[in-house]
Design a protein around this motif. Structure first.
Motif, mmCIF file in Angstrom:
data_model
loop_
_atom_site.group_PDB
_atom_site.id
_atom_site.type_symbol
_atom_site.label_atom_id
_atom_site.label_comp_id
_atom_site.label_asym_id
_atom_site.label_seq_id
_atom_site.Cartn_x
_atom_site.Cartn_y
_atom_site.Cartn_z
ATOM 1 N N SER A 97 32.024 38.194 67.440
ATOM 2 C CA SER A 97 32.618 37.166 66.650
ATOM 3 C C SER A 97 33.713 36.383 67.168
ATOM 4 O O SER A 97 34.742 36.910 67.698
ATOM 5 C CB SER A 97 33.317 37.943 65.186
ATOM 6 O OG SER A 97 32.292 38.827 64.669
ATOM 7 N N VAL A 98 33.714 35.003 67.092
ATOM 8 C CA VAL A 98 34.541 34.060 67.484
ATOM 9 C C VAL A 98 34.811 33.056 66.287
ATOM 10 O O VAL A 98 33.673 32.938 65.604
ATOM 11 C CB VAL A 98 34.242 33.390 68.739
ATOM 12 C CG1 VAL A 98 33.907 34.450 70.115
ATOM 13 C CG2 VAL A 98 33.066 32.748 68.724
ATOM 14 N N PRO A 99 35.902 32.351 66.369
ATOM 15 C CA PRO A 99 36.013 31.134 65.321
ATOM 16 C C PRO A 99 35.094 30.072 65.626
ATOM 17 O O PRO A 99 34.703 29.694 66.806
ATOM 18 C CB PRO A 99 37.310 30.834 65.298
ATOM 19 C CG PRO A 99 37.849 31.128 66.669
ATOM 20 C CD PRO A 99 37.088 32.574 67.155
ATOM 21 N N ALA A 100 34.511 29.461 64.364
ATOM 22 C CA ALA A 100 33.661 28.287 64.778
ATOM 23 C C ALA A 100 34.453 27.115 64.994
ATOM 24 O O ALA A 100 35.550 26.917 64.293
ATOM 25 C CB ALA A 100 32.684 28.297 63.553
ATOM 26 N N LEU A 101 34.058 26.175 65.937
ATOM 27 C CA LEU A 101 34.622 24.983 66.054
ATOM 28 C C LEU A 101 34.393 24.040 64.986
ATOM 29 O O LEU A 101 33.373 23.616 64.566
ATOM 30 C CB LEU A 101 34.121 24.428 67.295
ATOM 31 C CG LEU A 101 34.747 22.950 67.760
ATOM 32 C CD1 LEU A 101 36.526 23.036 68.170
ATOM 33 C CD2 LEU A 101 34.075 22.343 68.978
ATOM 34 N N ILE A 102 35.581 23.439 64.280
ATOM 35 C CA ILE A 102 35.348 22.433 63.235
ATOM 36 C C ILE A 102 35.270 21.157 63.933
ATOM 37 O O ILE A 102 34.585 19.950 63.429
ATOM 38 C CB ILE A 102 36.511 22.497 62.278
ATOM 39 C CG1 ILE A 102 36.320 23.958 61.557
ATOM 40 C CG2 ILE A 102 36.438 21.551 61.275
ATOM 41 C CD1 ILE A 102 35.221 24.354 61.029
ATOM 42 N N ASP A 110 46.365 15.421 76.393
ATOM 43 C CA ASP A 110 46.728 16.168 74.929
ATOM 44 C C ASP A 110 45.051 16.564 74.401
ATOM 45 O O ASP A 110 44.108 16.020 74.554
ATOM 46 C CB ASP A 110 47.145 14.978 74.022
ATOM 47 C CG ASP A 110 48.286 14.426 74.319
ATOM 48 O OD1 ASP A 110 49.278 15.334 75.082
ATOM 49 O OD2 ASP A 110 48.956 13.443 73.700
ATOM 50 N N PHE A 111 45.079 17.553 73.723
ATOM 51 C CA PHE A 111 43.904 18.259 73.040
ATOM 52 C C PHE A 111 44.221 18.816 71.723
ATOM 53 O O PHE A 111 45.193 19.141 71.157
ATOM 54 C CB PHE A 111 43.817 19.508 73.787
ATOM 55 C CG PHE A 111 43.432 19.322 75.395
ATOM 56 C CD1 PHE A 111 42.075 19.387 76.095
ATOM 57 C CD2 PHE A 111 44.314 19.062 76.224
ATOM 58 C CE1 PHE A 111 41.804 19.275 77.300
ATOM 59 C CE2 PHE A 111 43.986 19.216 77.610
ATOM 60 C CZ PHE A 111 42.755 19.278 78.139
ATOM 61 N N ILE A 112 43.311 18.541 70.855
ATOM 62 C CA ILE A 112 43.193 19.094 69.643
ATOM 63 C C ILE A 112 42.124 19.904 69.324
ATOM 64 O O ILE A 112 41.087 19.319 69.534
ATOM 65 C CB ILE A 112 43.398 17.889 68.382
ATOM 66 C CG1 ILE A 112 44.668 17.116 68.697
ATOM 67 C CG2 ILE A 112 43.336 18.547 67.030
ATOM 68 C CD1 ILE A 112 44.725 15.714 67.813
ATOM 69 N N THR A 113 42.198 20.937 69.051
ATOM 70 C CA THR A 113 40.978 21.990 68.765
ATOM 71 C C THR A 113 41.136 22.525 67.121
ATOM 72 O O THR A 113 42.307 23.277 67.045
ATOM 73 C CB THR A 113 40.932 23.076 69.732
ATOM 74 O OG1 THR A 113 40.845 22.578 71.289
ATOM 75 C CG2 THR A 113 39.700 23.830 69.283
ATOM 76 N N VAL A 114 40.517 22.190 66.664
ATOM 77 C CA VAL A 114 40.479 22.723 65.011
ATOM 78 C C VAL A 114 39.276 23.771 64.883
ATOM 79 O O VAL A 114 38.075 23.399 65.096
ATOM 80 C CB VAL A 114 40.448 21.598 64.045
ATOM 81 C CG1 VAL A 114 40.412 22.136 62.576
ATOM 82 C CG2 VAL A 114 41.365 20.423 63.907
ATOM 83 N N LEU A 115 39.729 24.810 64.368
ATOM 84 C CA LEU A 115 38.851 26.130 64.235
ATOM 85 C C LEU A 115 38.926 26.529 62.947
ATOM 86 O O LEU A 115 39.805 26.509 61.932
ATOM 87 C CB LEU A 115 39.295 27.177 65.326
ATOM 88 C CG LEU A 115 39.305 26.847 66.436
ATOM 89 C CD1 LEU A 115 40.043 28.011 67.474
ATOM 90 C CD2 LEU A 115 37.971 26.501 67.218
ATOM 91 N N GLU A 116 37.989 27.377 62.391
ATOM 92 C CA GLU A 116 37.830 28.146 61.117
ATOM 93 C C GLU A 116 39.002 29.131 61.301
ATOM 94 O O GLU A 116 39.340 29.474 62.441
ATOM 95 C CB GLU A 116 36.571 28.730 60.729
ATOM 96 C CG GLU A 116 36.288 29.979 61.746
ATOM 97 C CD GLU A 116 34.829 30.592 61.331
ATOM 98 O OE1 GLU A 116 34.307 30.133 60.213
ATOM 99 O OE2 GLU A 116 34.395 31.312 62.041
#
Length: 324
Positions: A97-102, A110-116
Motif C-alpha cells: 500500500s502506497v498513496p496514489a498520485l493525484i 520547485d516540485f509539487i506532488t499531490v497525493l491521496e
C-alpha cells in the motif's frame, strides 16, 4: 506560536489542481533543511482530503547536523525528482500500500506532488517506535514491496537506493575516525553492490515513514525520495534500527528477520519466482547492511542513538566475513 501552512504554497497547489476552493489546510511537517512543507487540505474540486508535498528550496539551506553543501543540495533535489517519478511510474504496480498520485509538476528546482490522504484510507496512526509484534506489519510490507520489484531496473530512480551509501557520502566518510570499519568501508560497499539479486529499496524505511490502520498488520508507506536498486535487507536493517529498542534489537532481530523472509518467500513464490536463492543471499548480506549503515552514522553523527551494541556486533560479524 506554531508554524502554519505558507499561503504561497497553498496557491501553487490551487493552481495545479485548478481548484480555487482549497480549504482546511493543516501543516503535517516542514521538509528537511527547510526545503518546503507537507500539508493536508480539502479539495472541493475532488471532494477529497488530499496531501501536498511542496518543495521550494531556500537559497541558504541549513542542515540540522551541519552537512550543508552543494553536493547535499543537488542530492536533495534529485531525491524529490525520484520521488515524483516513483509515484508516477512505479506506485501503480505496487501490491504494497502506497498513496496514489493525484497530480504532480516540476518547475526548475520547485516540485509539487499531490497525493491521496492515507488517513482517509484508514491508515491514520503514526508511531515513533514499535513492539516486536507491531513490526510484523512493516516487515510484511517490505517483503511485498521487494517482491513487487525483484530484479526490476531502477529506471528514473537512484542507481543505488538508500540515502547513506558510500558513493554519495564521501564527506561523512572523511569525517570518520580511523579504524577497522573505515578501512573496510569500500569492501563492505562492494559486497552489497555486487549482489547478484536486487530489488527496489524504499530507501528511507524508518518507522516514521509508515502509516498504520487500526489493525497494525495493515500498513502503508510514504516518502520515496531514495528509492533505487539494492538488496532488501538494507531496508530491513534500517527499519529495525529505527523501530525497536536497543534491547529488543539484541533479543528479537533474528525473529524479525524470519518474519520478513517468510513473507518474502511467500510473495515471490506467488509471482512464480524461486525464493530460495534470494533468501540465502540476502540473509548472508544482512550483517553487511548493518555495517554499511554504522559506517554512515560514525561519520555523520558519531554519538547518534542508533549506534548500539546490536549494530556494532553485526558490523563486527561483517568485518570477520570480509576477512574470510
Amino acid at each position: 506560536m506554531s508554524e502554519s501552512v505558507n499561503p504561497k504554497l497553498v496557491h501553487y497547489v490551487s493552481q495545479l489542481l485548478d481548484d480555487p476552493s482549497i480549504s482546511d489546510c493543516q501543516l503535517l511537517q516542514t521538509l528537511w533543511s527547510g526545503y518546503g512543507q507537507c500539508f493536508r487540505f480539502h479539495s472541493q474540486q475532488y471532494d477529497l482530503s488530499l496531501v501536498a508535498k511542496v518543495v521550494t528550496p531556500s537559497t541558504t539551506p541549513g542542515h540540522p547536523k551541519g552537512w550543508s553543501n552543494d553536493q547535499s543540495h543537488q542530492r536533495k533535489l534529485q531525491s524529490y525528482a525520484v520521488e515524483q517519478y516513483f509515484y508516477q511510474h512505479y506506485a501503480p504496480m505496487c501490491h504494497a500500500s502506497v498513496p496514489a498520485l493525484i497530480a504532480g509538476t516540476r518547475h526548475h528546482d520547485d516540485f509539487i506532488t499531490v497525493l491521496e490522504d492515507l488517513d482517509a484510507q484508514h491508515f491514520r496512526h503514526r508511531h515513533t517506535n514499535l513492539t516486536v509484534t507491531q513490526c510484523e506489519g512493516v516487515l510484511n510490507w517490505l517483503a511485498l514491496f521487494h517482491a513487487d520489484f525483484i530484479e526490476i531496473a531502477p529506471t528514473g530512480l537512484w542507481k543505488q537506493g538508500a540515502y547513506w551509501h558510500l558513493s554519495t557520502r564521501q564527506a561523512e566518510f572523511e569525517a570518520m575516525a580511523e579504524g577497522p570499519l573505515k578501512t573496510a568501508a569500500k569492501g563492505i560497499d562492494e559486497v552489497l553492490q555486487q549482489a547478484s539479486i536486487k530489488t527496489l529499496l524504499h530507501g528511507d524505511a524508518k518507522v516514521a515513514n509508515f502509516c498504520f490502520a487500526d489493525d497494525p498488520r495493515e500498513v502503508a508507506a510514504v516518502d520515496f525520495q531514495y528509492t533505487g536498486a539494492g538488496v532488501g535487507v538494507i531496508d530491513v536493517a534500517y527499519f529495525l534500527g529505527s523501530a525497536l529498542s536497543a534491547q529488543d534489537q539484541l533479543h528479537y532481530s533474528q525473529q524479525c528477520l524470519d518474519v520478513y523472509f517468510t513473507a518474502l518467500s511467500k510473495a515471490l513464490t506467488q509471482r512464480g519466482y524461486d525464493s530460495q536463492p534470494v533468501v540465502k543471499q540476502w540473509r548472508q548480506l544482512y550483517p553487511f547492511a548493518c555495517a554499511d549503515f554504522l559506517r554512515f552514522l560514525q561519520g555523520w553523527s558519531p554519538v547518534h542513538w542508533k549506534i548500539n551494541r546490536y549494530l556494532t556486533e553485526q558490523s563486527q560479524q561483517a568485518l570477520s566475513l570480509l576477512k574470510g
